[in-house]
Enzyme design. Structure first.
Site, PDB file in Angstrom:
ATOM      1  N   SER A 127       0.841  -1.198   0.000  1.00  0.00           N
ATOM      2  CA  SER A 127       0.000   0.000   0.000  1.00  0.00           C
ATOM      3  C   SER A 127       0.877   1.250   0.000  1.00  0.00           C
ATOM      4  CB  SER A 127      -0.929   0.011   1.213  1.00  0.00           C
ATOM      5  OG  SER A 127      -0.199  -0.222   2.402  1.00  0.00           O
ATOM      6  N   ASP A 139       5.286  -7.119   2.555  1.00  0.00           N
ATOM      7  CA  ASP A 139       4.530  -7.595   1.392  1.00  0.00           C
ATOM      8  C   ASP A 139       5.458  -7.970   0.249  1.00  0.00           C
ATOM      9  OD1 ASP A 139       1.813  -7.750   1.790  1.00  0.00           O
ATOM     10  OD2 ASP A 139       1.470  -5.618   1.385  1.00  0.00           O
ATOM     11  N   LYS A 182       4.402 -11.504   3.281  1.00  0.00           N
ATOM     12  CA  LYS A 182       2.983 -11.731   3.013  1.00  0.00           C
ATOM     13  C   LYS A 182       2.792 -11.775   1.507  1.00  0.00           C
ATOM     14  CE  LYS A 182      -0.296  -8.349   3.622  1.00  0.00           C
ATOM     15  NZ  LYS A 182      -0.806  -8.146   2.254  1.00  0.00           N
ATOM     16  N   GLU A 231      -0.409 -12.480  -1.646  1.00  0.00           N
ATOM     17  CA  GLU A 231      -1.847 -12.525  -1.883  1.00  0.00           C
ATOM     18  C   GLU A 231      -2.255 -13.776  -2.658  1.00  0.00           C
ATOM     19  OE1 GLU A 231      -3.135  -8.872  -3.731  1.00  0.00           O
ATOM     20  OE2 GLU A 231      -2.153  -7.634  -2.205  1.00  0.00           O
ATOM     21  N   GLU A 239      -9.336  -9.717   3.805  1.00  0.00           N
ATOM     22  CA  GLU A 239      -9.668  -8.332   3.414  1.00  0.00           C
ATOM     23  C   GLU A 239     -10.988  -8.263   2.655  1.00  0.00           C
ATOM     24  OE1 GLU A 239      -6.554  -6.050   1.530  1.00  0.00           O
ATOM     25  OE2 GLU A 239      -7.927  -4.376   1.111  1.00  0.00           O
TER      26      GLU A 239
HETATM   27  O1  KIV Z   1      -0.519  -3.370   1.508  1.00  0.00           O
HETATM   28  C1  KIV Z   1      -1.148  -3.331   2.570  1.00  0.00           C
HETATM   29  O2  KIV Z   1      -1.080  -2.359   3.326  1.00  0.00           O
HETATM   30  C2  KIV Z   1      -1.981  -4.482   2.919  1.00  0.00           C
HETATM   31  C3  KIV Z   1      -2.948  -4.319   4.046  1.00  0.00           C
HETATM   32  C4  KIV Z   1      -3.949  -3.303   3.747  1.00  0.00           C
HETATM   33  C5  KIV Z   1      -3.530  -5.592   4.494  1.00  0.00           C
HETATM   34  O3  KIV Z   1      -1.890  -5.501   2.305  1.00  0.00           O
END
Ligand code: KIV
Length: 267
Positions: free
Chosen positions: A47, A85, A115, A117, A184
């Site tokens: 994000s 991420d 993390k 997706e 989410e």
């Molecule tokens: O990129 C991010 O901030 C996220 C969260 C909103 C879960 O994946």
């Protein structure tokens, strides 16, 4: 003596029904403030592309950018567990790429976990990263890297077929060895069912109160991002007002010759 949190602590929190607090951070000052306040986990989210770099979505974010932001966050933390991420196209092509890129986030960035997706279709990738001892957080439901398939940022799992798929994805992510998963943009009842079904913690964002923890984007809760305002965001402070005021005062004083005063000058 401060004790850094581990994935074992996070697993125990679900077992003991202690809610897990998570926020995103992308730099040293915010990470330091969150860590001192006692946040359990910090997500260096992709994000960053939307709230810091000004892109319309997360797709342009690169692995190098994620490493850079992770390093800054790591320097600000003593206790929080740091997850980074994996950006778009850093794990989608094959498991070998995914392992190399996850390894860079840990080795060069300093993240403790990554993390990524997706559900059943990325289970093999999750397994291959877990197999090289890098802890993984899954992310299912509304997955922002799939924006073009979803046709926008839309709540997922409202229809029965979709809901069953999300439940199957949750089981696949757990079976692949993830230690937690983000849920989410799904209906609260579905998030509750997933949370009761899987043994690993669920971290909700727009997924209701029954998840084991919650995550929000720091810029959203502090009123620092006026591009969009999803229903699931609660604004806990409005610091853009204070920032604008400070900047205007500075400009006015410079123009008027009131700054710097003698107290800010050397003899
Ligand atoms: O990129 C991010 O901030 C996220 C969260 C909103 C879960 O994946």
């Amino acid at each position: 003596m401060k004790k850094p949190k581990t994935i074992l602590d996070i697993g125990r929190m679900k077992a003991q029904q202690e809610k897990i607090s998570v926020l995103t951070a992308y730099d040293y000052p915010f990470a330091k403030l969150m860590d001192s306040a006692g946040i359990d986990m910090i997500l260096v989210g992709d994000s960053v592309g939307s709230v810091v770099s000004g892109y319309d979505n997360t797709l342009p974010v690169t692995l190098e950018e994620m490493i850079y932001h992770t390093r800054a966050v790591v320097r600000g933390c003593e206790e929080a567990l740091i997850i980074t991420d994996m950006p778009f196209m850093s794990y989608q092509v094959d498991s070998r790429d995914a392992r190399i890129n996850a390894g860079r986030l840990v080795k060069e960035g300093g993240a403790q976990a990554v993390k990524l997706e997706g559900g059943a279709h990325v289970a093999e990738t999750i397994r291959s990263i877990v197999d090289i001892d890098i802890p993984v957080v899954g992310h299912i439901g509304l997955t922002p890297q799939s924006i073009h398939r979803m046709g926008g940022f839309k709540v997922q799992g409202r229809q029965e077929v979709q809901a069953r798929k999300i439940l199957a994805d949750a089981k696949a992510v757990e079976e692949a060895g993830a230690f937690a998963m983000v849920l989410e943009g799904i209906p609260s009842e579905l998030a509750k069912e997933v949370t009761q079904t899987v043994s690993i913690p669920t971290i909700g964002i727009g997924a209701g109160v029954d998840c084991d923890g919650q995550v929000l984007v720091i810029h959203d809760i502090l009123g620092l991002c006026d591009k969009y305002s999803p229903k699931f965001v609660k604004r806990y402070a409005d610091i853009s007002e204070a920032i604008s005021q400070g900047i205007s005062d500075y400009i006015r004083e410079v123009k008027a010759g009131d700054f710097p005063g003698p107290e800010h000058s050397f003899k």
